[in-house]
Design a protein around this motif. Structure first.
Motif, short mmCIF file in Angstrom:
data_model
loop_
_atom_site.label_atom_id
_atom_site.label_comp_id
_atom_site.label_asym_id
_atom_site.label_seq_id
_atom_site.Cartn_x
_atom_site.Cartn_y
_atom_site.Cartn_z
N ARG A 40 -1.35 8.84 -10.15
CA ARG A 40 -1.40 10.26 -9.75
C ARG A 40 -1.47 10.39 -8.23
O ARG A 40 -0.85 11.28 -7.65
CB ARG A 40 -2.60 10.95 -10.38
CG ARG A 40 -2.60 10.91 -11.88
CD ARG A 40 -2.17 12.20 -12.45
NE ARG A 40 -2.51 12.23 -13.88
CZ ARG A 40 -1.67 12.64 -14.79
NH1 ARG A 40 -0.49 13.05 -14.47
NH2 ARG A 40 -2.04 12.66 -16.05
N ALA A 41 -2.24 9.53 -7.59
CA ALA A 41 -2.36 9.59 -6.13
C ALA A 41 -1.01 9.30 -5.46
O ALA A 41 -0.62 9.98 -4.52
CB ALA A 41 -3.42 8.61 -5.65
N ILE A 77 -12.02 7.48 -1.96
CA ILE A 77 -12.03 6.57 -3.11
C ILE A 77 -11.22 5.33 -2.78
O ILE A 77 -11.65 4.20 -3.03
CB ILE A 77 -11.47 7.27 -4.38
CG1 ILE A 77 -12.42 8.39 -4.82
CG2 ILE A 77 -11.25 6.26 -5.50
CD1 ILE A 77 -11.84 9.32 -5.88
N PHE A 78 -10.04 5.52 -2.19
CA PHE A 78 -9.21 4.37 -1.81
C PHE A 78 -9.93 3.50 -0.78
O PHE A 78 -9.99 2.28 -0.92
CB PHE A 78 -7.86 4.84 -1.24
CG PHE A 78 -7.16 3.73 -0.52
CD1 PHE A 78 -6.58 2.69 -1.23
CD2 PHE A 78 -7.13 3.70 0.86
CE1 PHE A 78 -5.97 1.64 -0.56
CE2 PHE A 78 -6.52 2.66 1.53
CZ PHE A 78 -5.94 1.62 0.82
N PHE A 79 -10.48 4.12 0.26
CA PHE A 79 -11.14 3.35 1.32
C PHE A 79 -12.33 2.56 0.78
O PHE A 79 -12.58 1.44 1.22
CB PHE A 79 -11.58 4.26 2.46
CG PHE A 79 -10.44 4.90 3.19
CD1 PHE A 79 -9.26 4.23 3.43
CD2 PHE A 79 -10.55 6.20 3.66
CE1 PHE A 79 -8.20 4.82 4.09
CE2 PHE A 79 -9.50 6.81 4.33
CZ PHE A 79 -8.32 6.11 4.55
N GLN A 80 -13.07 3.15 -0.17
CA GLN A 80 -14.19 2.43 -0.78
C GLN A 80 -13.71 1.13 -1.41
O GLN A 80 -14.33 0.10 -1.28
CB GLN A 80 -14.87 3.30 -1.84
CG GLN A 80 -15.76 4.36 -1.29
CD GLN A 80 -16.90 3.78 -0.48
OE1 GLN A 80 -16.94 3.91 0.72
NE2 GLN A 80 -17.82 3.12 -1.12
N ALA A 104 0.12 8.09 2.79
CA ALA A 104 0.01 8.28 4.24
C ALA A 104 -1.36 7.80 4.73
O ALA A 104 -1.46 7.17 5.79
CB ALA A 104 0.23 9.75 4.60
N TYR A 105 -2.41 8.10 3.97
CA TYR A 105 -3.74 7.58 4.32
C TYR A 105 -3.73 6.05 4.29
O TYR A 105 -4.29 5.39 5.15
CB TYR A 105 -4.80 8.09 3.35
CG TYR A 105 -5.28 9.49 3.60
CD1 TYR A 105 -6.18 9.76 4.62
CD2 TYR A 105 -4.86 10.54 2.80
CE1 TYR A 105 -6.65 11.05 4.84
CE2 TYR A 105 -5.31 11.83 3.01
CZ TYR A 105 -6.22 12.08 4.03
OH TYR A 105 -6.68 13.35 4.23
N ALA A 161 -6.70 -9.79 -1.30
CA ALA A 161 -5.68 -8.74 -1.39
C ALA A 161 -5.19 -8.62 -2.84
O ALA A 161 -4.99 -7.52 -3.35
CB ALA A 161 -4.51 -9.05 -0.46
N ALA A 162 -5.05 -9.75 -3.52
CA ALA A 162 -4.64 -9.73 -4.93
C ALA A 162 -5.71 -9.06 -5.79
O ALA A 162 -5.39 -8.30 -6.71
CB ALA A 162 -4.36 -11.15 -5.43
N GLU A 163 -6.97 -9.30 -5.48
CA GLU A 163 -8.05 -8.66 -6.24
C GLU A 163 -7.99 -7.14 -6.06
O GLU A 163 -8.22 -6.39 -7.01
CB GLU A 163 -9.41 -9.22 -5.81
CG GLU A 163 -10.55 -8.71 -6.67
CD GLU A 163 -10.35 -8.90 -8.18
OE1 GLU A 163 -10.65 -7.95 -8.93
OE2 GLU A 163 -9.88 -9.98 -8.61
N SER A 164 -7.69 -6.68 -4.85
CA SER A 164 -7.54 -5.23 -4.61
C SER A 164 -6.42 -4.66 -5.46
O SER A 164 -6.55 -3.57 -6.03
CB SER A 164 -7.25 -4.96 -3.14
OG SER A 164 -8.39 -5.12 -2.37
#
Length: 177
Positions: free
Chosen positions: A87-88, A55-58, A99-100, A71-74
């Motif tokens: 939660r993550a 989910i994060f990588f997507q 860590a990922y 980067a700001a949009e992320s």
């Protein structure tokens, strides 16, 4: 079709994470929420932590990490998916998202630096600078996401870029050493 299934499972995981932490969620619950069988889940993901990382990588792969705007949009997207990232980040298992994230950004910055410097091997100092910067950026992102309700994503990213070691900044932005 496989990508649609993965997105569906990811969406259900995000919904579950709004209700409880990762360590309290079982693969059986994810399967029930997504209305899939366990083999379908394991066809796409090794475990629930692999799903969270996916989910994060997507999200991360949609942006150019070397521009302030993207980067700001992320980071804004992280705020929109606040409960998921909260939660993550709170998870402290050996498969914790931070860590990922750390390894993802280290590998991505190293790849960009190698491309811009036209080399296959980075010197020890630049590799150290990348890891150092990524540790700080991941930590500051967590701090901003969880505790800072006033500073905009653009300001945080600008401060991160301004804190980048000069050697790293030169390698990433200009391909110079």
């Amino acid at each position: 079709m496989a990508e649609i299934t993965k997105l569906w499972i990811a969406d259900k995981m995000k919904e579950l994470m709004k209700q409880k932490p990762i360590d309290k969620i079982r693969v059986t619950e994810i399967c029930r929420a997504a209305e899939i069988e366990r083999p379908t889940f394991y066809y796409h993901f090794k475990d629930k932590y692999d799903l969270v990382a996916w989910i994060f990588f997507q999200s991360a792969n949609k942006t150019d990490i070397v521009s302030v705007e993207s980067a700001a949009e992320s980071m804004k997207q992280m705020k929109r998916d606040f409960l998921f990232y909260k939660r993550a980040y709170e998870d402290s298992s050996q498969n914790a998202l931070w860590a990922y994230m750390l390894e993802y950004f280290v590998q991505r910055y190293e790849k960009i630096a190698k491309e811009k410097l036209h080399t296959e091997v980075l010197d020890t100092q630049l590799k150290f600078s990348i890891r150092h910067y990524c540790y700080g950026s991941v930590g500051m992102t967590k701090e901003w996401l969880l505790y800072d309700n006033t500073t905009s994503a653009e300001v945080v990213v600008e401060m991160m870029f301004n804190s980048m070691p000069q050697e790293l900044y030169s390698a990433l932005m200009y391909g110079q050493k």
